[in-house]
Design a protein around this motif. Structure first.
Motif, short mmCIF file in Angstrom:
data_model
loop_
_atom_site.label_atom_id
_atom_site.label_comp_id
_atom_site.label_asym_id
_atom_site.label_seq_id
_atom_site.Cartn_x
_atom_site.Cartn_y
_atom_site.Cartn_z
N MET A 1 -8.26 30.63 -3.01
CA MET A 1 -8.34 30.03 -4.34
C MET A 1 -9.20 28.76 -4.27
O MET A 1 -8.90 27.84 -3.51
N THR A 2 -10.26 28.72 -5.04
CA THR A 2 -11.14 27.56 -5.01
C THR A 2 -10.52 26.39 -5.76
O THR A 2 -9.57 26.57 -6.54
N THR A 83 -11.06 21.92 5.85
CA THR A 83 -10.39 20.64 6.09
C THR A 83 -10.78 19.60 5.04
O THR A 83 -9.93 18.83 4.58
N GLY A 84 -12.05 19.57 4.67
CA GLY A 84 -12.49 18.60 3.67
C GLY A 84 -11.77 18.77 2.35
O GLY A 84 -11.30 17.80 1.74
N CYS A 85 -11.65 20.01 1.87
CA CYS A 85 -10.93 20.28 0.62
C CYS A 85 -9.45 19.98 0.76
O CYS A 85 -8.83 19.33 -0.10
N HIS A 86 -8.85 20.46 1.85
CA HIS A 86 -7.40 20.33 2.01
C HIS A 86 -6.96 18.87 2.07
O HIS A 86 -5.97 18.49 1.43
N THR A 87 -7.67 18.05 2.83
CA THR A 87 -7.26 16.65 2.96
C THR A 87 -7.42 15.89 1.65
O THR A 87 -6.61 15.01 1.33
N LEU A 195 2.47 32.45 -15.19
CA LEU A 195 2.68 33.82 -14.72
C LEU A 195 2.11 34.00 -13.32
O LEU A 195 2.72 34.67 -12.47
N ARG A 196 0.94 33.40 -13.06
CA ARG A 196 0.34 33.50 -11.72
C ARG A 196 1.23 32.81 -10.68
O ARG A 196 1.19 33.17 -9.50
N GLU A 197 2.00 31.83 -11.13
CA GLU A 197 2.87 31.10 -10.21
C GLU A 197 4.25 31.74 -10.08
O GLU A 197 5.15 31.16 -9.48
N GLY A 198 4.41 32.91 -10.70
CA GLY A 198 5.64 33.67 -10.51
C GLY A 198 6.75 33.40 -11.50
O GLY A 198 7.91 33.78 -11.26
N ILE A 199 6.46 32.77 -12.63
CA ILE A 199 7.47 32.46 -13.64
C ILE A 199 7.71 33.69 -14.52
O ILE A 199 6.77 34.43 -14.83
N ASP A 200 8.95 33.88 -14.92
CA ASP A 200 9.31 34.98 -15.83
C ASP A 200 8.49 34.89 -17.11
O ASP A 200 8.22 33.79 -17.62
N GLU A 201 8.10 36.04 -17.66
CA GLU A 201 7.18 36.06 -18.81
C GLU A 201 7.74 35.33 -20.03
O GLU A 201 7.04 34.54 -20.67
N GLN A 202 9.00 35.57 -20.37
CA GLN A 202 9.58 34.92 -21.55
C GLN A 202 9.67 33.41 -21.36
O GLN A 202 9.35 32.62 -22.25
N LEU A 203 10.12 33.00 -20.18
CA LEU A 203 10.21 31.58 -19.89
C LEU A 203 8.83 30.94 -19.86
O LEU A 203 8.64 29.82 -20.34
N ALA A 204 7.85 31.65 -19.31
CA ALA A 204 6.48 31.13 -19.28
C ALA A 204 5.94 30.92 -20.69
O ALA A 204 5.28 29.91 -20.98
#
Length: 417
Positions: A1-2, A83-87, A195-204
């Protein structure tokens, strides 16, 4: 994921920042004439940027993503994995300095430290990046200190400033920055993110609409039951305003919840900071001099002499002032969120009364909105909505205003309509 994929609903902003990061990449510099191609770099890159947009739009996230892109070790920049992005994304990069005001304003001392850092050459990455998360809170002296650094920028320093709007920043500062304007993402964009982060559709769906585009709040509503309960309590306030005593009780509950939020957010941190400063200053230690162990044995009834670094009392008082300021900021932020929720409810009520074909903000509280719509006129609803927004502006513009008095005045205005 960029890193660019984290900017929800900001396609135009992503295009601008990605192009600038590519222009500043090593490949372009080599094509422009190697290490001496500073002018070529500056033609696609500038040393100061101003990220604007409403609360929750992701100003700081955009600035940090851009910082990661600038110090990315791969091509095209912004991979999100090196490493540059992560830090940079985890705020551990040696060439990144992030300044966030703890209280109601940002003083000259912090800005001068930032300016000193800007004068240093980068050590690990290609750029020395100075991120100022709330440029709208600069004091006059702090703004003047920053202005000099923007007028005479270091060769490899990049300033990233964040503010709600360009009007919140001094003209002399914003005129030296390239502005990147973010917008609030749509409810559909926020829902898709959840939704991409795994949340239930109705709650999202519910969290996306209730957050009104505020990304951090949407995540909190989707994952924190306490946050959902607090929002529900706020939305029940209009139905509680029968008598004057009820209005005052509702105001006290709202401000009490904000105080509890501040206590929960800051209490442990305040204690740790205080103990660390006391240890550094020697508060509570005893002075025994350089005598032998036997000679240092205290006499019967003798009192130990406290050993305190000169100026310790002043340093502790300054820390206490900073902590109080930070606590007040937390309280005001919590109240502001509650007022936004109330404004959204009255917007739903007005839409119901006028038959407007718009999606409700608080769809899960449609019954309450319908009841309020049936019991009032559109003119009353509009006055109540204006009262909520006026209170929000008053708390934002007058830091010395007592929150309880402001909220009590609001609940009485909502009752009288």
């Amino acid at each position: 994921m960029t890193v660019w994929e984290t900017l929800v609903g900001q396609e135009a902003v992503v295009a601008t920042l990605r192009a600038a990061a590519v222009a500043a990449s090593p490949g372009l510099r080599a094509g422009a004439g190697g290490g001496g191609g500073s002018a070529g770099v500056r033609s696609g890159m500038t040393h100061s940027w101003l990220f604007t947009g409403p609360s929750g739009a992701g100003r700081q996230e955009a600035a940090r993503a851009f910082a990661a892109g600038l110090n990315c070790e791969r091509e095209p920049p912004g991979c999100g994995e090196c490493t540059g992005c992560h830090t940079v994304l985890t705020d551990t990069a040696t060439d990144l300095r992030t300044v966030t005001p703890e209280g109601l304003s940002l003083g000259v001392k912090d800005v001068r430290a930032l300016v000193r850092d800007a004068a240093s050459a980068p050590t690990a990455g290609r750029w020395r990046i100075l991120l100022l998360t709330d440029a709208d809170r600069l004091t006059e002296a702090a703004a003047n200190a920053l202005l000099k650094a923007l007028e005479e920028p270091a060769e490899r320093a990049v300033f990233l400033l964040c503010a709600p709007s360009i009007e919140d920043v001094l003209p002399t500062i914003r005129s030296r920055c390239r502005t990147v304007a973010l917008r609030l993402p749509s409810a559909a964009d926020v829902r898709d993110m959840l939704l991409r982060e795994g949340i239930d559709e109705q709650l999202a769906q519910t969290a996306a609409r209730a957050s009104q585009g505020h990304l951090a709040l949407a995540r909190r509503l989707a994952t924190d039951e306490a946050a959902r309960a607090h929002r529900a309590a706020v939305l029940r306030i209009p139905g509680r305003l029968g008598r004057v005593g009820d209005c005052l009780a509702a105001a006290a509950d709202l401000v009490g919840a904000a105080n509890a939020d501040a206590e929960a957010a800051n209490a442990e941190r305040d204690e740790v900071e205080t103990e660390a400063l006391k240890t550094a200053l020697g508060v509570g230690a005893t002075a025994t001099g350089g005598k032998s162990r036997s000679a240092r044995a205290p006499k019967a009834g003798a009192k130990a002499r406290s050993m305190v670094v000169r100026g310790a009392a002043g340093a502790l008082k300054e820390l206490e002032r900073n902590q109080k300021s930070r606590g007040r900021r937390t309280i005001l932020d919590s109240l502001d969120r509650a007022l936004v929720d109330l404004a959204g409810l009255y917007r739903d009520v007005l839409a119901e009364q006028l038959g407007a074909p718009v999606d409700p903000i608080h769809a899960d509280h449609a019954v309450e909105a319908a009841g309020l719509a049936a019991a009032s006129t559109p003119e009353q609803t509009l006055r109540r909505l204006e009262a909520v927004l006026a209170t929000r502006a008053a708390l934002a513009d007058n830091p010395g205003l007592v929150p309880l008095l402001a909220v009590e005045s609001l609940t009485l205005a909502l009752r009288d309509g």
